[in-house]
Design a protein around this motif. Structure first.
Motif, PDB file in Angstrom:
ATOM      1  N   THR A 124     -16.925  18.609 -66.311  1.00 28.32           N
ATOM      2  CA  THR A 124     -16.313  19.389 -65.241  1.00 28.32           C
ATOM      3  C   THR A 124     -17.011  20.740 -65.189  1.00 28.32           C
ATOM      4  N   LEU A 125     -17.662  21.026 -64.085  1.00 32.60           N
ATOM      5  CA  LEU A 125     -18.394  22.272 -63.919  1.00 32.60           C
ATOM      6  C   LEU A 125     -17.520  23.298 -63.209  1.00 32.60           C
ATOM      7  N   SER A 126     -18.071  24.476 -62.976  1.00 32.97           N
ATOM      8  CA  SER A 126     -17.296  25.519 -62.297  1.00 32.97           C
ATOM      9  C   SER A 126     -16.898  25.096 -60.890  1.00 32.97           C
ATOM     10  N   CYS A 127     -17.626  24.159 -60.301  1.00 28.30           N
ATOM     11  CA  CYS A 127     -17.313  23.670 -58.955  1.00 28.30           C
ATOM     12  C   CYS A 127     -16.624  22.308 -58.982  1.00 28.30           C
ATOM     13  N   GLY A 128     -16.254  21.815 -60.165  1.00 27.98           N
ATOM     14  CA  GLY A 128     -15.541  20.555 -60.275  1.00 27.98           C
ATOM     15  C   GLY A 128     -16.391  19.459 -60.894  1.00 27.98           C
ATOM     16  N   THR A 129     -15.873  18.219 -60.900  1.00 25.92           N
ATOM     17  CA  THR A 129     -16.634  17.103 -61.465  1.00 25.92           C
ATOM     18  C   THR A 129     -17.724  16.620 -60.519  1.00 25.92           C
ATOM     19  N   THR A 130     -17.540  16.894 -59.231  1.00 25.00           N
ATOM     20  CA  THR A 130     -18.562  16.576 -58.229  1.00 25.00           C
ATOM     21  C   THR A 130     -18.784  17.815 -57.377  1.00 25.00           C
ATOM     22  N   CYS A 131     -20.002  18.314 -57.370  1.00 24.14           N
ATOM     23  CA  CYS A 131     -20.322  19.540 -56.638  1.00 24.14           C
ATOM     24  C   CYS A 131     -21.206  19.210 -55.442  1.00 24.14           C
ATOM     25  N   SER A 132     -21.005  19.926 -54.367  1.00 28.11           N
ATOM     26  CA  SER A 132     -21.869  19.748 -53.201  1.00 28.11           C
ATOM     27  C   SER A 132     -23.216  20.414 -53.459  1.00 28.11           C
ATOM     28  N   ILE A 133     -24.210  20.007 -52.702  1.00 21.77           N
ATOM     29  CA  ILE A 133     -25.528  20.640 -52.805  1.00 21.77           C
ATOM     30  C   ILE A 133     -25.426  22.121 -52.464  1.00 21.77           C
ATOM     31  N   GLU A 134     -24.524  22.462 -51.550  1.00 29.02           N
ATOM     32  CA  GLU A 134     -24.333  23.868 -51.184  1.00 29.02           C
ATOM     33  C   GLU A 134     -23.797  24.659 -52.382  1.00 29.02           C
ATOM     34  N   GLN A 135     -22.839  24.080 -53.112  1.00 26.61           N
ATOM     35  CA  GLN A 135     -22.318  24.753 -54.304  1.00 26.61           C
ATOM     36  C   GLN A 135     -23.386  24.889 -55.375  1.00 26.61           C
TER      37      GLN A 135
END
Length: 375
Positions: free
Chosen positions: A324-335
């Motif tokens: 789990t990253l700062s942007c969640g388990t799945t991050c958008s390319i924009e994030q």
């Protein structure tokens, strides 16, 4: 990246047969970036040099075997079914930190990832040895910050003055630190004790008895200190900046090249980017991604970023376990792009060359938001 030179692989002299591995069902157009810690090594500061004929900090036979098995594991879990077993230019790109053990681990990994590259015959007169690029120490901005940057040692010295580190010193006992320092010829600091702690960690892995001047309780204290030090070092925002700024930029550049290749309609686009690194590289990048650890990563741990071509997302895993990253388990390319941007700071060179008198003069952006925050 300038000043990266190819280091050609060698044949792994082990009686290993590449066993059939279950192949993954990953999309052929995904782009994979994997950082792999090197395999088992000798102590960097051995207490008994005669036990380590390969020299300090060099990979052992076990380390080579671990790297080979890690390569097989990478191929079976991260690459799509039917991925070529013989290396060809533009299939993948490989870099290593400028250390013998990381270069050797990279070449060994690639022997397992491309098991037919060493074979001749069937129209192949020569082996196709995948190149590994490694920069000289003085130019290793990507992976060698602990060697390259005098500022790293200044930051460690500054951290040792903090209340948290002084509390840790008191918990262990100043007198005990001084005794250990006297026995090993080191300075009586927490940082200086890392050499002893590392030696004990390696000895324990190889079932070598404790030196006479240490008790089992001392050993446990030092091993706990090793994990504590690595966690605290990689949590410091300034060190995360040193370790990650160029690294995430390089990762993003290779992904963008892969994306442009796909958009151009070409079918032979680079599939993965392999980096053979040290524990400090993985720990710092985990913190930059918003997934810190409280203990060190084992030998041949693999931190993987998967860029999905179909839904424009990024996922991360450590040894095939989802993170789990700062942007969640799945991050958008924009994030992902926002994270890369947040880590780019014009004062990196000043931080790398930092002097003691300047240690509190640099304002770094908060990694998670990109806002200015005094470190």
């Amino acid at each position: 990246m300038k000043n990266w030179f190819p280091v050609w692989g060698f044949t792994l002299c082990l009686s290993m047969v590449a066993q059939a591995q279950p192949e993954s069902d990953h999309n052929h157009n995904d782009y994979v970036v994997t950082l792999v810690r090197h395999g088992d090594r000798s102590p960097r500061y051995p207490l008994n040099p005669e036990l380590w004929p390969m020299g300090p900090g060099e990979m052992t036979d076990l380390g080579f075997k671990q790297c080979y098995e890690a390569g097989k594991r990478f191929r079976s879990t991260q690459l799509p079914a039917g991925f070529p077993s013989r290396w060809q230019p533009k299939l993948s790109y490989h870099q290593a930190r400028s250390l013998d053990r990381t270069i050797q681990c990279a070449t060994t990994l690639l022997q397992a990832i491309y098991p037919d590259s060493q074979k001749t015959g069937s129209g192949n007169e020569f082996a196709e040895v995948p190149p590994v690029y490694a920069a000289p120490v003085q130019y290793d901005y990507l992976l060698g910050f602990t060697q390259l940057c005098p500022g790293y040692r200044v930051l460690i010295s500054d951290m040792q003055k903090s209340p948290l580190w002084q509390k840790k010193l008191a918990e262990i006992g100043v007198d005990k630190i001084r005794l250990w320092a006297k026995q090993t010829g080191q300075k009586p600091t927490l940082h200086a004790m890392m050499g002893l702690a590392d030696a004990l960690n390696v000895r324990k892995l190889h079932n070598i008895p404790l030196p006479e001047f240490l008790t089992p309780s001392d050993e446990q204290q030092l091993l706990d200190l090793l994990h504590w030090f690595m966690a605290q070092m990689s949590k410091d925002g300034r060190i995360v900046q040193l370790a990650s700024q160029h690294l995430v930029k390089a990762i993003d550049q290779r992904y963008q090249q892969h994306r442009a290749c796909l958009e151009s309609g070409r079918t032979s686009c680079e599939s993965f980017y392999l980096l053979s690194v040290s524990d400090s590289n993985i720990l710092a990048l985990l913190n930059a991604l918003g997934s810190p650890r409280e203990s060190n990563v084992p030998y041949t741990s693999m931190l993987t970023l998967r860029f999905s071509a179909s839904n424009r997302t990024v996922k991360a895993s450590l040894d095939n376990e989802s993170l789990t990253l700062s942007c969640g388990t799945t991050c958008s390319i924009e994030q992902w792009g926002q994270l890369v941007a947040s880590l780019q700071h014009p004062d990196w060179s000043k931080l790398c060359q930092l002097k003691e008198s300047e240690v509190h003069t640099i304002a770094l952006p908060d990694i998670s938001t990109g806002t200015e925050k005094e470190k």
